[in-house]
Design an enzyme around this catalytic site. Structure first.
Site, short mmCIF file in Angstrom:
data_model
loop_
_atom_site.label_atom_id
_atom_site.label_comp_id
_atom_site.label_asym_id
_atom_site.label_seq_id
_atom_site.Cartn_x
_atom_site.Cartn_y
_atom_site.Cartn_z
CE LYS A 1 -0.25 -1.30 7.73
NZ LYS A 1 -1.49 -0.89 8.22
N GLY B 1 0.71 -1.15 -0.06
CA GLY B 1 0.05 -0.04 -0.04
C GLY B 1 0.87 1.11 0.04
N GLY B 2 0.19 2.31 0.09
CA GLY B 2 1.08 3.64 0.26
C GLY B 2 1.72 3.82 1.32
CG MET B 3 0.45 5.10 4.94
SD MET B 3 -0.65 5.35 6.37
CE MET B 3 0.70 5.05 7.68
CG ASP C 1 -11.43 3.08 7.42
OD1 ASP C 1 -12.25 3.46 6.67
OD2 ASP C 1 -10.17 2.77 6.90
#
Length: 732
Positions: free
Chosen positions: A455, A435-437, A549
């Protein structure tokens, strides 16, 4: 926090893809995992060495193969040279015997006397059309003196080429006009016996039953009295197609080797062992037997005739074979050594197949001779070597490809994450999502061998703000112990300072994938799922945490001892209502989350959230499950946000879906714009869902049947990029 979604039943491939240094001080410096990690640091050099070694092996194999092939070719050509030498010696003996026979007859007194009488006759007027009585007597005398089989013609000629006497009476009185024959005749009249190779001209050949010219070799012996100048020549004609067949057949060893003679215009003068194949190819007539003289051009047809190739060029326009071209070019050479040689490398023979060969030009006979063998037979012993080299070469190429791919992946990942392979006691096996992060990897504990998901925050986003958010995510999420919340195992930093955490590895589908696969969910199953999500939120809310979220992509259905166990994922936007410092981060991050599932108050003020914001998102997820579509839809986030703020949320029953009134009311209550009108706690939602499930419970047999059907469908249709996109979203 995000959780990777994987393919059920597919064991993850083993083997490291990333060189990761030990994180923190989680293992002793001299432990086996860290020793291995240090050894892995040489992966690039070992891959380079593997590539070089593989290239060296391929080069050595190529060199060895061609060395053996060249050696075998030299041996074969040496054998062909020896065979051709035997053929030439046999040809010399055969010609010598017939020359001796002709010379013996030419010296007999009766033949000399009768030939002298014919030569001395005055011929005033036209040339006689037939032999005289004296000429006929001379024919009988020569015929009775012959001791050699195969003589099909003999003639007595004077200096001008006039036939004074002939076995064929029709030839008497005719003058030979063949230039090649006359040239040899002139030398013979001067006193030197001569050999005249076969020519297709009618006057110096014989005709077969079909009228086709048959090859005849002529042996010219001068006729004279004592040592006087010759006054006539005896020409003895011998058919060569059968006479020479025995000589040239000596070179027909094996299945394809043969020798043959040819003229300077590229026509074969002897028989061929491939008559049947040439008949099939249409080169020889079906009634011609093995007689190939004057019929087979020693020229390259352009393709293999035996394989059905049909030449498009007329025979006379085709190029000579390489052996024939070299031999004919050597006619002008002076020394004997220059008149024979080996053809360098394979070439196409007169049948169009690949051959190797040797050649000679015989100036005394004005013919060339060639010995050839097909490359298939010549190099047949290389077949097993070729197979071995092919197998070894193929394995080497595959090994090189694997090494190069490994080096490429290693190089790419090293550029992104530094030289990493291990994280403490965990070995990374492969990337699950990016992902982006952050990037999520499948990992395995060195001792427990338990699969986990790790992660790792990316370097380019590792600002103080994101590192703080990352650490807060894992710290807050690790406080949650509910079985419907993803479990955190560990936390640390890589050698380069990148934070990471270790979580449980889940095997299942997100709610978004569930709806994409099966469509709207039955009310009983929706209640079963929503109740578990609400239970996970209940624990978080009691600890003062808000998820912020909740959406279909962050809720996963798994099989954890039983079917349809819910796991609430991705606490990356979690907010601690009891700690004011988290508000500063919220302000910096601005609006985070998905507008379709955001409560209206969050859109107005991102920092103004509480547990009821998660309850709104839970209602939006319930509407999606029951209808198969989101509450609001639009072309962009602005249009969706406007509907969230100002458009009343529709009921599930408004979409035509048959649902219990109690469930419809629970969903509608959760979706109220005014949070004061929503259920005030997750516990209240759990209780309302429990009341709605009394008549439509979702049982374990129901769940087991769905999972069995799902797995069968997935085996027939592997997952596409959708699953990967969910992974990337989770890794963000």
């Amino acid at each position: 926090m995000s959780e990777p979604e994987t393919t059920a039943g597919d064991p993850p491939p083993r083997g490291p893809i990333l060189d990761i240094g030990a994180g923190d001080a989680e293992a002793p410096a001299n432990s086996i995992p860290n020793i291995l990690a240090d050894l892995i640091e040489t992966e690039t050099w070992r891959n380079a060495a593997t590539v070089l070694l593989g290239a060296l092996l391929i080069g050595l194999g190529y060199w060895a193969y061609h060395g053996v092939r060249d050696s075998l070719e030299q041996t074969r050509t040496a054998t062909l040279e020896a065979l051709l030498g035997t053929v030439v010696k046999g040809l010399d003996v055969w010609i010598g015997e017939h020359m001796t026979e002709a010379a013996r007859i030419a010296r007999e007194p009766d033949v000399v006397a009768r030939a002298g009488g014919l030569a001395g006759e005055k011929r005033d007027g036209p040339t006689p059309a037939k032999c005289t009585a004296e000429a006929e007597e001379l024919v009988k005398r020569v015929q009775s003196s012959l001791a050699t089989d195969g003589v099909v013609a003999f003639r007595i000629l004077d200096r001008s080429g006039l036939v004074l006497s002939s076995k064929d009476p029709e030839r008497c009185g005719h003058r030979i006009r063949s230039a090649a024959f006359r040239n040899r005749l002139d030398v013979a009249v001067d006193g030197t016996p001569q050999f005249v190779r076969p020519y297709p001209e009618r006057e110096i050949s014989v005709r077969g039953a079909s009228g086709q010219a048959r090859p005849v070799a002529w042996f010219l012996a001068p006729i004279r009295i004592g040592r006087e100048q010759p006054f006539a020549v005896l020409a003895m004609g011998v058919e060569t197609d059968r006479e020479l067949d025995t000589i040239f057949s000596a070179a027909r060893s094996g299945e394809t080797s043969e020798a043959y003679a040819f003229s300077d215009d590229g026509l074969m003068l002897t028989s061929t062992r491939f008559a049947e194949q040439l008949v099939t190819a249409g080169v020889l007539p079906a009634t011609g037997g093995t007689d190939a003289a004057f019929l087979v051009p020693v020229r390259d047809p352009g393709g293999n005739l035996e394989e059905g190739y049909v030449p498009t060029i007329e025979p006379a326009a085709r190029p000579l074979t390489r052996a024939a071209a070299l031999a004919i070019a050597a006619r002008s050479k002076v020394t004997q050594i220059e008149r024979h040689g080996i053809v360098p490398g394979p070439y196409r023979g007169y049948r169009g197949d690949e051959v190797i060969g040797v050649w000679r030009w015989l100036p005394d006979y004005d013919v060339g001779v060639i010995a050839e063998i097909s490359t298939d037979e010549a190099f047949s012993t290389l077949r097993f070597l070729s197979i071995s080299f092919a197998v070894i070469g193929g394995l080497t190429v595959l090994s090189l490809a694997a090494a190069l791919m490994s080096a490429f992946m290693l190089s790419r990942l090293q550029r992104q994450y530094g030289r990493l392979q291990r994280l403490g006691a965990y070995t990374l096996e492969r990337e699950l999502s990016d992902g982006g992060m952050a990037t999520i990897y499948l990992a395995r504990h060195a001792l427990l061998k338990r699969p986990t998901a790790i992660k790792v925050l990316k370097k380019h986003v590792a600002t103080d703000e994101f590192i703080h958010r990352f650490e807060r995510e894992v710290q807050l999420a690790s406080q949650l112990l509910h079985p419907n919340t993803v479990e955190i195992y560990d936390f640390g930093r890589t050698r380069d300072g990148q934070p990471y955490y270790v979580m449980e590895y889940l095997d299942g589908v997100t709610l978004a994938e569930l709806v994409a696969h099966s469509g709207p969910v039955p009310p009983g199953r929706a209640i079963h799922v929503l109740r578990q999500v609400a239970a996970a939120l209940r624990e978080a809310h009691l600890r003062g945490l808000v998820h912020r979220d909740v959406k279909p992509e962050n809720v996963m259905l798994c099989r954890r001892g039983e079917d349809d166990v819910v796991k609430l994922l991705d606490f990356g936007l979690v907010k601690n209502l009891e700690r004011a410092e988290t508000r500063d981060i919220t302000k910096q991050l601005k609006i985070l989350g998905t507008p379709r599932y955001m409560a209206p108050e969050r859109l107005v003020n991102p920092a103004d959230v509480d547990a009821r914001s998660d309850i709104y998102a839970l209602g939006a997820v319930g509407y999606f499950l029951l209808t198969g579509k989101p509450i609001f839809d639009g072309d962009d986030s602005l249009a969706i946000s406007n509907q969230v703020l100002h458009t009343p949320a529709p009921k599930v029953s408004d979409s035509g879906i048959a649902v219990p009134e109690a469930l419809d009311a629970v969903i509608a209550a959760c979706l109220q714009k005014d949070r004061a009108l929503r259920p005030q706690s997750a516990q209240a939602v759990v209780e309302a869902l429990d009341r709605s499930s009394s008549r439509m419970a979702w049982t374990q047999p129901d769940a087991a049947a769905w999972w069995a059907s799902y797995r069968q469908t997935r085996e027939r249709t592997p997952r596409t990029s959708k699953a990967a996109s969910n992974n990337r979203a989770s890794a963000g």
